[in-house]
Design a protein around this motif. Sequence first.
Motif, short mmCIF file in Angstrom:
data_model
loop_
_atom_site.label_atom_id
_atom_site.label_comp_id
_atom_site.label_asym_id
_atom_site.label_seq_id
_atom_site.Cartn_x
_atom_site.Cartn_y
_atom_site.Cartn_z
N ILE A 110 -10.40 -1.56 -6.50
CA ILE A 110 -8.93 -1.50 -6.56
C ILE A 110 -8.45 -0.07 -6.36
O ILE A 110 -7.49 0.18 -5.62
CB ILE A 110 -8.43 -2.05 -7.91
N ILE A 111 -9.13 0.88 -7.01
CA ILE A 111 -8.77 2.30 -6.87
C ILE A 111 -8.91 2.74 -5.42
O ILE A 111 -8.06 3.46 -4.89
CB ILE A 111 -9.65 3.17 -7.79
N THR A 112 -9.99 2.30 -4.78
CA THR A 112 -10.22 2.67 -3.38
C THR A 112 -9.13 2.11 -2.47
O THR A 112 -8.66 2.79 -1.55
CB THR A 112 -11.60 2.14 -2.92
N LYS A 113 -8.71 0.85 -2.74
CA LYS A 113 -7.64 0.25 -1.94
C LYS A 113 -6.32 0.98 -2.14
O LYS A 113 -5.59 1.24 -1.18
CB LYS A 113 -7.49 -1.22 -2.30
N ILE A 114 -6.01 1.30 -3.40
CA ILE A 114 -4.77 2.04 -3.69
C ILE A 114 -4.81 3.41 -2.99
O ILE A 114 -3.82 3.84 -2.39
CB ILE A 114 -4.59 2.23 -5.21
N ALA A 115 -5.98 4.06 -3.06
CA ALA A 115 -6.14 5.36 -2.41
C ALA A 115 -5.92 5.25 -0.90
O ALA A 115 -5.31 6.12 -0.28
CB ALA A 115 -7.53 5.94 -2.70
N LEU A 116 -6.41 4.16 -0.31
CA LEU A 116 -6.24 3.94 1.13
C LEU A 116 -4.77 3.80 1.48
O LEU A 116 -4.29 4.42 2.45
CB LEU A 116 -7.01 2.69 1.56
N TYR A 117 -4.04 2.98 0.71
CA TYR A 117 -2.62 2.77 0.98
C TYR A 117 -1.82 4.08 0.81
O TYR A 117 -0.93 4.39 1.62
CB TYR A 117 -2.04 1.69 0.06
N LEU A 118 -2.15 4.83 -0.24
CA LEU A 118 -1.48 6.12 -0.46
C LEU A 118 -1.82 7.09 0.67
O LEU A 118 -0.97 7.88 1.11
CB LEU A 118 -1.90 6.71 -1.81
N HIS A 119 -3.06 7.04 1.12
CA HIS A 119 -3.51 7.91 2.20
C HIS A 119 -2.71 7.63 3.47
O HIS A 119 -2.22 8.56 4.13
CB HIS A 119 -5.01 7.66 2.45
N ILE A 120 -2.56 6.36 3.79
CA ILE A 120 -1.80 5.97 4.99
C ILE A 120 -0.33 6.37 4.86
O ILE A 120 0.27 6.92 5.78
CB ILE A 120 -1.94 4.46 5.24
N GLY A 121 0.25 6.09 3.68
CA GLY A 121 1.66 6.41 3.45
C GLY A 121 1.94 7.90 3.53
O GLY A 121 2.89 8.34 4.19
N ALA A 122 1.10 8.69 2.86
CA ALA A 122 1.28 10.14 2.86
C ALA A 122 1.07 10.71 4.26
O ALA A 122 1.78 11.62 4.69
CB ALA A 122 0.31 10.79 1.87
N GLY A 123 0.08 10.17 4.97
CA GLY A 123 -0.17 10.62 6.34
C GLY A 123 1.00 10.34 7.25
O GLY A 123 1.37 11.16 8.10
N PHE A 124 1.63 9.17 7.08
CA PHE A 124 2.80 8.81 7.88
C PHE A 124 3.97 9.75 7.59
O PHE A 124 4.67 10.19 8.51
CB PHE A 124 3.21 7.37 7.60
N ILE A 125 4.16 10.07 6.31
CA ILE A 125 5.24 11.01 5.94
C ILE A 125 5.00 12.37 6.57
O ILE A 125 5.91 12.98 7.16
CB ILE A 125 5.34 11.14 4.40
N ALA A 126 3.75 12.87 6.47
CA ALA A 126 3.42 14.17 7.04
C ALA A 126 3.64 14.18 8.55
O ALA A 126 4.16 15.15 9.12
CB ALA A 126 1.97 14.54 6.71
N LEU A 127 3.27 13.08 9.20
CA LEU A 127 3.40 12.99 10.66
C LEU A 127 4.87 12.98 11.09
O LEU A 127 5.25 13.65 12.05
CB LEU A 127 2.70 11.72 11.16
N THR A 128 5.70 12.24 10.36
CA THR A 128 7.09 12.05 10.78
C THR A 128 7.99 13.23 10.43
O THR A 128 8.95 13.51 11.16
CB THR A 128 7.68 10.77 10.16
N ILE A 129 7.72 13.92 9.33
CA ILE A 129 8.62 15.02 8.94
C ILE A 129 8.03 16.40 9.24
O ILE A 129 8.71 17.41 9.08
CB ILE A 129 9.02 14.93 7.45
N GLY A 130 6.79 16.43 9.72
CA GLY A 130 6.13 17.73 9.94
C GLY A 130 6.81 18.61 10.96
O GLY A 130 6.72 19.84 10.89
N LEU A 131 7.49 17.99 11.93
CA LEU A 131 8.16 18.78 12.98
C LEU A 131 9.46 19.41 12.50
O LEU A 131 9.94 20.37 13.10
CB LEU A 131 8.43 17.90 14.20
N ILE A 132 10.04 18.86 11.42
CA ILE A 132 11.35 19.37 10.96
C ILE A 132 11.27 20.84 10.55
O ILE A 132 12.08 21.66 11.05
CB ILE A 132 11.91 18.51 9.80
#
Length: 225
Positions: free
Chosen positions: A3-25
């Motif tokens: 369960i921890i690994t799955k939660i970590a995966l979802y957080l990893h994807i979400g945080a990566g998406f945030i970094a990708l989308t706002i990194g250019l600002i």
Amino acid sequence: MEIITKIALYLHIGAGFIALTIGLIPMFSVKGGKAHVFWGNVFYWAMFLVALTALIRFKMEFPLIFLAGIAVFSFYNTFTGARLVRMKKNLKPEWIDWFGAILTIMSALAMMTFGVLAYQKGITFFAILFNVFGIFSLLMATEDLRVFSGKKVIDNTVPFQARYWFQNHISRMGGAYIATVTAFLVVNNPPYIPGLVVWIAPGVIGGIIIGRTRKYYMEKAKGKL
């Protein structure tokens, strides 16, 4: 643990998406302005979460070992990019700066070691990736130790656009963003593009852009623009 690994995966994807989308600002906003600082902080903590969740998912398997090494590499870029701004007046490191550099050197040596093991097992793909990113990590962190120890003298009397902290803030934050773009392309890699190209091309293209940006500000500092 699953369960921890799955939660970590979802957080990893979400945080990566945030970094990708706002990194250019922060890159294209006024340097030192409110938008630059605010969105830069959002990017910083998103990258922290990306690295943390990658380490949580660590297993003794080549893909996840490499992911952990890349996590250290990418966050060290982010961490030092932010720390350089804080140290811009005197570049005097604190214990956390030494710790980060030493940890990154250890990670780099581990990556290069796993690169040798991958080569011995006939896994050329990971052998190349481990060594390429391991060498870059090693060069980056050892340069920082040279600065921290005073072996590399920094001239802080030149115009700020040419100063070490400003030039390397560009390089490190740019390098961190390249890592997010690379991760996105790797996950969504079309089958007709070789895997190594997707892993290495963003770094080559991004490195050229970073180099031109540094040169632009260097020329501006010299009054040529």
